[in-house]
Enzyme design. Structure first.
Site, PDB file in Angstrom:
ATOM      1  N   TYR A  72       0.821  -1.213   0.000  1.00 23.14           N
ATOM      2  CA  TYR A  72       0.000   0.000   0.000  1.00 23.14           C
ATOM      3  C   TYR A  72       0.858   1.269   0.000  1.00 23.14           C
ATOM      4  O   TYR A  72       0.375   2.353  -0.308  1.00 23.14           O
ATOM      5  CB  TYR A  72      -0.943   0.028   1.208  1.00 23.14           C
ATOM      6  N   LYS A 111       3.233 -15.586   2.061  1.00 20.80           N
ATOM      7  CA  LYS A 111       3.168 -16.345   0.798  1.00 20.80           C
ATOM      8  C   LYS A 111       4.621 -16.652   0.412  1.00 20.80           C
ATOM      9  O   LYS A 111       5.109 -16.265  -0.664  1.00 20.80           O
ATOM     10  CB  LYS A 111       2.430 -15.494  -0.252  1.00 20.80           C
ATOM     11  N   ASP A 114      -3.248 -18.286   1.390  1.00 20.33           N
ATOM     12  CA  ASP A 114      -4.400 -18.967   0.772  1.00 20.33           C
ATOM     13  C   ASP A 114      -4.958 -20.037   1.709  1.00 20.33           C
ATOM     14  O   ASP A 114      -6.172 -20.187   1.861  1.00 20.33           O
ATOM     15  CB  ASP A 114      -4.043 -19.554  -0.609  1.00 20.33           C
ATOM     16  N   ASP A 165     -11.197  -8.701   7.266  1.00 19.80           N
ATOM     17  CA  ASP A 165     -12.595  -8.555   6.851  1.00 19.80           C
ATOM     18  C   ASP A 165     -13.271  -9.917   6.724  1.00 19.80           C
ATOM     19  O   ASP A 165     -14.441 -10.087   7.071  1.00 19.80           O
ATOM     20  CB  ASP A 165     -12.701  -7.786   5.522  1.00 19.80           C
TER      21      ASP A 165
END
Ligand code: NAD
Length: 355
Positions: free
Chosen positions: A141, A191, A223, A251
């Protein structure tokens, strides 16, 4: 010594839910023999209307000089047309930056009395009680961005993820400290089978956790973590992860509870922390006195725990919230036949009575 809390009611339901939380905090502080003082300030749409900008200097200064900040919510359709750099949400981004808030803590707890609100089967979500610790100040970000570039007639865009070992170590240490106050288990999510930043993340997490002998650390690919949150969310105590993965997983995990009005959050740095419910300003129900204040009240409990070092007061507020729910009181969002429906204000009073 008096501990200073800057109160930012904000917009929409913000003033109603922060007023209820303030009442609870004041009574909890009296019980816990702690002197606290609230000072209210404008931010978001309320500040745009009065001062012309979402984060006035006076608000920022008050926040920086306080022990902690309790915020309701900002934004709403009234400010949808303002220029992008003046949008109400800029107040929160400005506060995060100015206060150096690098860790976002999101507790996810399924209360026994609310288990039927989850979209998952009761036997899957019963007893879920975890905290997601998300790195808030770095990663993709904030990395270098390339947009609107044409290469050989083809448009390209690029976002870059960059993490240093000190950034990773800082957030993993924070997660270890949170886990120490809980069941002592950390799941670091990355990851590492694909991303270089994730390999650095995994190595640094290992090294950092070695400094906390009482903490057990496991690693999970993002994942797999996304799947496990739905298959067996009960296995998690503290999840620590990067800005991007944390945004998505927190979320996903929030949905497990099925009740947006119940969920608190904390953003923490080295100075004052920022505490707010995860929901927005709910303009559709603003001013009706029916909003659920429990997410804000539980955010206040986090404020006592993490910024005022008043763990007993935090525990007391959380226990009072659980008891009100067990006693069958609900605001409109969680009301079902056979229970007692109460207003925002009444809910605050019922929690206060049970402290
Ligand atoms: P929202 O969270 O405000 O509302 C979504 C739905 O949940 C609505 O139906 C609302 O009535 C309900 N709801 C939310 N909180 C509730 C509560 N405490 N009690 C009962 N019901 C509740 O999300 P939205 O509608 O997408 O956003 C509304 C505004 O809030 C937008 O301007 C958005 O930008 C802003 N927002 C602010 C924050 C923040 O201040 N941190 C976060 C998210 C959204």
């Amino acid at each position: 010594m008096t501990r200073k809390i800057t109160l930012i009611p904000g917009d929409g339901i913000g003033p109603e839910i922060t007023e209820a939380a303030k009442q609870v905090c004041q009574q909890a502080a009296v019980k816990g023999r702690l002197n606290i003082d609230f000072e209210a300030h404008y931010a978001g749409g309320a500040a745009i209307d009065r001062i012309g900008i979402p984060l006035p200097e006076a608000t920022l200064t008050a926040c920086m000089q306080s022990d902690a900040v309790l915020l309701g919510a900002v934004g709403g359709p009234a400010w949808d047309a303002v220029e992008p750099q003046l949008r109400p949400e800029k107040a929160i981004l400005g506060l995060r930056k100015a206060l150096g808030l690098y860790a976002n803590l999101r507790p996810i707890r399924v209360y026994p009395s609310l288990v039927e609100h989850s979209p998952l089967k009761p036997e899957v979500v019963a007893g879920v009680d975890m905290v997601i610790v998300r790195e808030l100040n770095g990663g993709i970000y904030y990395g270098e961005r390339l947009e609107g570039t044409i290469v050989n007639g083809i448009e390209e865009a690029r976002d870059t993820e960059c993490y240093s070992d000190s950034e990773i170590s800082r957030i993993v240490s924070m997660a270890c400290k949170v886990a120490r106050q809980r069941r002592g288990q950390i799941t670091s999510v990355d990851k590492a089978n694909v991303l270089a930043t994730s390999r650095l993340w995994r190595r640094t997490a290992e090294k950092t956790a070695q400094r906390f002998a009482d903490i057990s650390l496991q690693h999970l690919y993002v994942d797999n973590c996304a799947m496990q949150l739905v298959l067996a969310p009960n296995q998690f105590d503290v999840i620590v992860t990067s800005n991007l993965f944390g945004d998505i997983l927190s979320d996903e995990a929030a949905v497990l509870t099925g009740s947006i009005g119940m969920l608190p959050s904390a953003s923490i740095g080295d100075g004052p922390g920022l505490y707010e419910p995860i929901h927005g300003s709910a303009p559709d129900i603003a001013g009706k006195g029916i909003a659920n204040p429990l997410g804000t009240i539980l955010s206040a409990a986090m404020l006592f725990r993490h910024s005022l070092d008043a763990v007993a007061i935090a525990d007391c507020i959380e226990a009072a919230v659980a008891r009100v729910l067990e006693d069958g009181y609900r605001t409109a969002d969680l009301y079902k036949k056979g229970l007692t429906q109460v207003s925002t204000e009444e809910m605050g009073r019922l929690v206060t009575e049970r402290l």
